[in-house]
Design a protein around this motif. Sequence first.
Motif, PDB file in Angstrom:
ATOM      1  N   GLU A  68     -23.512 -27.788  47.580  1.00  0.00           N
ATOM      2  CA  GLU A  68     -24.651 -28.575  46.764  1.00  0.00           C
ATOM      3  C   GLU A  68     -23.839 -30.113  46.873  1.00  0.00           C
ATOM      4  O   GLU A  68     -22.895 -29.773  45.933  1.00  0.00           O
ATOM      5  CB  GLU A  68     -25.317 -28.160  45.296  1.00  0.00           C
ATOM      6  CG  GLU A  68     -25.097 -27.876  44.174  1.00  0.00           C
ATOM      7  CD  GLU A  68     -25.662 -27.738  43.199  1.00  0.00           C
ATOM      8  OE1 GLU A  68     -26.365 -27.323  43.302  1.00  0.00           O
ATOM      9  OE2 GLU A  68     -25.012 -27.829  42.189  1.00  0.00           O
ATOM     10  N   LYS A  69     -24.273 -30.858  46.065  1.00  0.00           N
ATOM     11  CA  LYS A  69     -24.617 -32.295  46.343  1.00  0.00           C
ATOM     12  C   LYS A  69     -24.899 -33.486  45.649  1.00  0.00           C
ATOM     13  O   LYS A  69     -26.872 -33.065  46.108  1.00  0.00           O
ATOM     14  CB  LYS A  69     -24.180 -33.568  47.910  1.00  0.00           C
ATOM     15  CG  LYS A  69     -23.203 -34.940  47.388  1.00  0.00           C
ATOM     16  CD  LYS A  69     -23.236 -35.117  48.504  1.00  0.00           C
ATOM     17  CE  LYS A  69     -22.413 -36.730  48.399  1.00  0.00           C
ATOM     18  NZ  LYS A  69     -22.619 -37.137  49.952  1.00  0.00           N
ATOM     19  N   THR A  70     -25.232 -33.620  44.010  1.00  0.00           N
ATOM     20  CA  THR A  70     -26.474 -35.047  43.910  1.00  0.00           C
ATOM     21  C   THR A  70     -25.613 -36.174  44.344  1.00  0.00           C
ATOM     22  O   THR A  70     -25.064 -36.365  44.163  1.00  0.00           O
ATOM     23  CB  THR A  70     -25.930 -34.488  42.256  1.00  0.00           C
ATOM     24  OG1 THR A  70     -25.547 -33.206  41.387  1.00  0.00           O
ATOM     25  CG2 THR A  70     -26.565 -35.655  41.311  1.00  0.00           C
ATOM     26  N   LEU A  71     -27.062 -36.349  44.486  1.00  0.00           N
ATOM     27  CA  LEU A  71     -27.017 -37.365  46.182  1.00  0.00           C
ATOM     28  C   LEU A  71     -27.328 -38.811  44.154  1.00  0.00           C
ATOM     29  O   LEU A  71     -26.897 -39.335  44.279  1.00  0.00           O
ATOM     30  CB  LEU A  71     -28.142 -37.514  46.589  1.00  0.00           C
ATOM     31  CG  LEU A  71     -28.508 -37.005  47.628  1.00  0.00           C
ATOM     32  CD1 LEU A  71     -29.730 -37.176  48.421  1.00  0.00           C
ATOM     33  CD2 LEU A  71     -27.144 -37.174  48.393  1.00  0.00           C
ATOM     34  N   ALA A 126     -40.212 -29.404  46.717  1.00  0.00           N
ATOM     35  CA  ALA A 126     -41.107 -30.279  45.954  1.00  0.00           C
ATOM     36  C   ALA A 126     -40.327 -30.874  44.364  1.00  0.00           C
ATOM     37  O   ALA A 126     -41.014 -31.282  43.488  1.00  0.00           O
ATOM     38  CB  ALA A 126     -42.429 -30.072  45.008  1.00  0.00           C
ATOM     39  N   ASP A 127     -39.449 -30.431  44.304  1.00  0.00           N
ATOM     40  CA  ASP A 127     -38.665 -30.382  43.149  1.00  0.00           C
ATOM     41  C   ASP A 127     -37.103 -31.465  43.029  1.00  0.00           C
ATOM     42  O   ASP A 127     -37.442 -31.709  42.264  1.00  0.00           O
ATOM     43  CB  ASP A 127     -37.924 -29.179  42.489  1.00  0.00           C
ATOM     44  CG  ASP A 127     -36.644 -28.721  43.124  1.00  0.00           C
ATOM     45  OD1 ASP A 127     -37.208 -29.184  44.347  1.00  0.00           O
ATOM     46  OD2 ASP A 127     -36.451 -27.716  43.466  1.00  0.00           O
ATOM     47  N   GLY A 128     -37.313 -32.452  43.466  1.00  0.00           N
ATOM     48  CA  GLY A 128     -36.814 -33.038  44.335  1.00  0.00           C
ATOM     49  C   GLY A 128     -35.858 -32.824  44.857  1.00  0.00           C
ATOM     50  O   GLY A 128     -34.716 -33.350  45.347  1.00  0.00           O
ATOM     51  N   SER A 129     -35.685 -31.522  45.308  1.00  0.00           N
ATOM     52  CA  SER A 129     -34.295 -31.357  45.503  1.00  0.00           C
ATOM     53  C   SER A 129     -33.988 -31.322  47.664  1.00  0.00           C
ATOM     54  O   SER A 129     -35.472 -30.770  48.041  1.00  0.00           O
ATOM     55  CB  SER A 129     -33.880 -29.738  45.846  1.00  0.00           C
ATOM     56  OG  SER A 129     -34.733 -29.037  45.870  1.00  0.00           O
ATOM     57  N   GLY A 130     -33.537 -30.560  48.445  1.00  0.00           N
ATOM     58  CA  GLY A 130     -33.927 -31.098  50.273  1.00  0.00           C
ATOM     59  C   GLY A 130     -32.679 -29.805  50.423  1.00  0.00           C
ATOM     60  O   GLY A 130     -31.571 -29.610  49.293  1.00  0.00           O
ATOM     61  N   LEU A 148     -28.647 -32.348  47.118  1.00  0.00           N
ATOM     62  CA  LEU A 148     -28.854 -31.860  48.146  1.00  0.00           C
ATOM     63  C   LEU A 148     -28.033 -30.498  48.579  1.00  0.00           C
ATOM     64  O   LEU A 148     -26.967 -29.914  47.821  1.00  0.00           O
ATOM     65  CB  LEU A 148     -28.795 -32.200  49.756  1.00  0.00           C
ATOM     66  CG  LEU A 148     -29.075 -33.662  50.153  1.00  0.00           C
ATOM     67  CD1 LEU A 148     -28.369 -34.690  51.348  1.00  0.00           C
ATOM     68  CD2 LEU A 148     -30.591 -33.048  50.432  1.00  0.00           C
ATOM     69  N   ARG A 149     -29.141 -28.993  49.418  1.00  0.00           N
ATOM     70  CA  ARG A 149     -28.390 -28.185  49.239  1.00  0.00           C
ATOM     71  C   ARG A 149     -28.077 -27.695  50.864  1.00  0.00           C
ATOM     72  O   ARG A 149     -28.790 -27.866  51.716  1.00  0.00           O
ATOM     73  CB  ARG A 149     -28.327 -27.253  48.289  1.00  0.00           C
ATOM     74  CG  ARG A 149     -28.611 -27.608  47.441  1.00  0.00           C
ATOM     75  CD  ARG A 149     -29.689 -26.272  46.377  1.00  0.00           C
ATOM     76  NE  ARG A 149     -29.179 -26.644  44.536  1.00  0.00           N
ATOM     77  CZ  ARG A 149     -30.556 -26.703  44.094  1.00  0.00           C
ATOM     78  NH1 ARG A 149     -31.900 -27.504  44.678  1.00  0.00           N
ATOM     79  NH2 ARG A 149     -30.110 -27.207  42.623  1.00  0.00           N
TER      80      ARG A 149
END
Length: 160
Positions: A148-151, A69-73, A109-110
């Motif tokens: 992790e990677k910031t898209l 829900a926080d915009g991460s995956g 994404l993590r």
Amino acid sequence: MYSITSESPAHPDITTLIAALDDYQSALYPAESNHLLDLTGLPDGKLIMMVIRDRQLNAIGCGAVVLNADGSGEMKRVYIDPTHRGQKLGEKLLAALEDEALSRSCHTLRLETGIKQLAAVRLYERCGYQMCEAFPPYGPDPLSLFMEKTLVADLRLAVL
């Protein structure tokens, strides 16, 4: 030629690939360090599931993103059949998963992977993932690595 498409986590081809992945990981790590999430119980809106098929439409790889829900995956269940490795299929699968995650407003994404899966770690590093601290629901584990990677830093930029 290979194709990458969305698929249900309950599809028999996916369950076969995930069973092979579970067997592989269970041989490497004790149960407490194996985070084998059952994807079939997740609601459709929280899950991206993709499969790679060869020319004969045999499923030879899969991967998923669990959306938060926080915009991460969280990247889960990434697997390429050993007989098809070395063809950059992992990179193509990750790119497809990332594109779909971004289209669903996922900005980061993590993932968790094991320390003995060096080829997987190299794949993630090549694709821009960087080491990070353990993230919920995980705690520190000497057999786990977290990445992790910031898209996109600002989702408003994704629509420009």
